[in-house]
Motif scaffolding. Structure first.
Motif, mmCIF file in Angstrom:
data_model
loop_
_atom_site.group_PDB
_atom_site.id
_atom_site.type_symbol
_atom_site.label_atom_id
_atom_site.label_comp_id
_atom_site.label_asym_id
_atom_site.label_seq_id
_atom_site.Cartn_x
_atom_site.Cartn_y
_atom_site.Cartn_z
ATOM 1 N N LYS A 43 0.824 -1.203 0.000
ATOM 2 C CA LYS A 43 0.000 0.000 0.000
ATOM 3 C C LYS A 43 0.864 1.261 0.000
ATOM 4 N N HIS A 44 0.351 2.282 -0.657
ATOM 5 C CA HIS A 44 0.982 3.598 -0.611
ATOM 6 C C HIS A 44 0.315 4.410 0.495
ATOM 7 N N TYR A 45 1.131 4.951 1.383
ATOM 8 C CA TYR A 45 0.638 5.792 2.479
ATOM 9 C C TYR A 45 0.624 7.234 1.998
ATOM 10 N N PHE A 46 -0.561 7.831 1.905
ATOM 11 C CA PHE A 46 -0.692 9.218 1.457
ATOM 12 C C PHE A 46 -0.365 10.135 2.631
ATOM 13 N N ASN A 47 0.922 10.276 2.885
ATOM 14 C CA ASN A 47 1.381 10.935 4.104
ATOM 15 C C ASN A 47 1.238 12.443 4.075
ATOM 16 N N ILE A 48 0.848 13.029 2.950
ATOM 17 C CA ILE A 48 0.572 14.472 2.937
ATOM 18 C C ILE A 48 -0.453 14.811 4.011
ATOM 19 N N ALA A 49 -1.366 13.886 4.245
ATOM 20 C CA ALA A 49 -2.431 14.111 5.228
ATOM 21 C C ALA A 49 -2.065 13.620 6.621
ATOM 22 N N ALA A 50 -0.824 13.220 6.850
ATOM 23 C CA ALA A 50 -0.437 12.631 8.133
ATOM 24 C C ALA A 50 -0.798 13.485 9.348
ATOM 25 N N PRO A 51 -0.598 14.805 9.341
ATOM 26 C CA PRO A 51 -0.956 15.584 10.537
ATOM 27 C C PRO A 51 -2.406 15.385 10.974
ATOM 28 N N ARG A 52 -3.322 15.324 10.009
ATOM 29 C CA ARG A 52 -4.733 15.123 10.371
ATOM 30 C C ARG A 52 -5.028 13.657 10.662
ATOM 31 N N ILE A 53 -4.412 12.762 9.908
ATOM 32 C CA ILE A 53 -4.627 11.328 10.133
ATOM 33 C C ILE A 53 -4.254 10.947 11.568
ATOM 34 N N LEU A 54 -3.103 11.429 12.037
ATOM 35 C CA LEU A 54 -2.618 11.042 13.360
ATOM 36 C C LEU A 54 -3.393 11.731 14.483
#
Length: 382
Positions: free
Chosen positions: A40-51
């Motif tokens: 899977k590719h982790y769309f980490n651009i959104a990491a601040p909100r994801i976490l």
């Protein structure tokens, strides 16, 4: 004529971009082999909100299937290999992969292995980027989400774009915790030092209104857990002599290159892959068959926008080399800084063509959902 094998190391934003760019040529002279530790590719651009906000997105929105997204291409033109590259032999033009018993040959090699946030080296492990191992990023995400949800005091180290975005998301997530405190530590005079001062000051004002305490011109010397009564607290020591205590300490400071498999000759003194203006690796091969792009390179700005600029350069040059189509092109990182930094869902700052965008514009462009609704399309996975 046999197809030329183009091996791409890393299903990052950069790696996926090159893979899709080559496959769209629909040429029977190219086979793309994409190698990545995860399916899977982790769309980490959104990491601040994801976490910070576990309920905002579903995992299927930001953990995108790689192999199934390329099913439209034939097996002759595309292959996905789940595994980790462990070494490169430039003489034999082959790579060793953890999941394969024998080496895999290449005609052209594209290094897009990216970087990993150094948060795993200090503070609570928080995946602001994909994991550089065989670990389950979804499990890692759930773990830090759980840690954050139980906290009432959090210290965030590092006030670059990720740190500022994360502090804003935490402030909104903690609105129902009146006793909660969030502290953001900046080593520079102002947060977001890459921006013009007006953009930095705007960020500080927005964070202050959200209840975030911003400590500037201070560096984290060390941070460690200690037992305090029936619970564990983090103790964070600053170079100013101040000592902070919090339920959670999360560092967003710096990134480290995913370079463990690369020959030393490819690397700069601090571990990044050296590239020329065509994004080729100098000395990587006698026939200029090795390219690199994205976070792994010595290019100064490691942002998604810069990756988007680099992808067509590598694709164009590979097509010129393999197919004889078009001319080789060059890349320069010079140009106006483009950066959009949401601070919560409705505010933000940044820099666009030399001017500071209004908060509502930042919200409309990125703050609404950190591009998650467009992720598959942006990455060519739809």
């Amino acid at each position: 004529m046999a197809r030329k094998n183009v091996l791409i190391v890393g299903a990052s934003h950069a790696g996926l971009g090159v893979a899709n760019g080559l496959l769209k040529t629909n040429s029977d002279k190219i086979k793309v082999v994409l190698i990545n530790p995860s399916e899977k590719h982790y769309f980490n651009i959104a990491a601040p909100r994801i976490l910070a906000k576990p309920e905002f997105f579903q995992p299927t929105q930001y953990l995108l299937s790689i192999e199934s997204s390329f099913e439209r291409y034939s097996k002759e033109s595309f292959q996905f290999i789940k595994g980790k590259v462990t070494g490169i032999d430039t003489t034999l033009k082959s790579v060793n992969i953890s999941s394969l018993q024998s080496a895999l040959s290449y005609d052209y090699l594209v290094i897009a292995s990216g970087s990993t946030t150094a948060s795993s080296l200090q503070g609570e492990p928080a995946p602001f980027k994909s994991l550089n191992d065989d670990g389950d990023v979804e499990t890692s995400i759930r773990s830090i989400q759980n840690v954050i949800s139980k906290a009432t005091s959090i210290v965030v180290g590092g006030a670059g774009p990720v740190g500022v975005e994360f502090a804003g998301e935490l402030a909104e997530a903690f609105k129902k915790k009146p006793e909660a405190s969030i502290t953001l530590i900046s080593a520079t005079k102002h947060v977001l030092p890459i921006l013009k001062e007006g953009g930095s000051l705007m960020a500080e004002q927005v964070l202050a209104k959200m209840g975030v305490k911003v400590l500037t011109a201070r560096k984290v010397v060390n941070a460690a857990r200690k037992n305090s009564g029936n619970k564990t607290q983090w103790v964070i020591n600053l170079n100013s002599g101040e000592q902070l205590e919090a339920d959670v300490y999360i560092s967003t400071i710096g990134v480290v290159p995913n370079n463990q498999f690369l020959p030393q000759a490819f690397l700069s003194a601090d571990g990044w892959v050296k590239v020329d203006d065509k994004l080729r690796v100098p000395g990587g091969s006698d026939d200029d068959s090795i390219y690199a792009l994205g976070d792994i390179t010595t290019q100064p700005l490691r942002t998604a926008i810069k990756v988007t600029e680099q992808v067509p350069v590598v694709v164009t040059n590979l097509k010129a080399a393999i197919l004889g189509q078009g001319k080789f092109t060059t890349y320069s990182s010079k140009g106006s800084l483009m950066m959009i930094v949401p601070i919560g869902e409705s505010k933000g700052t940044g820099q666009m063509f030399g001017w500071k965008p209004w908060g509502f514009l930042v919200s409309k462009i990125k703050g609404k959902d950190f591009f998650v609704s467009k992720a598959a399309g942006m990455l060519g996975l739809s």
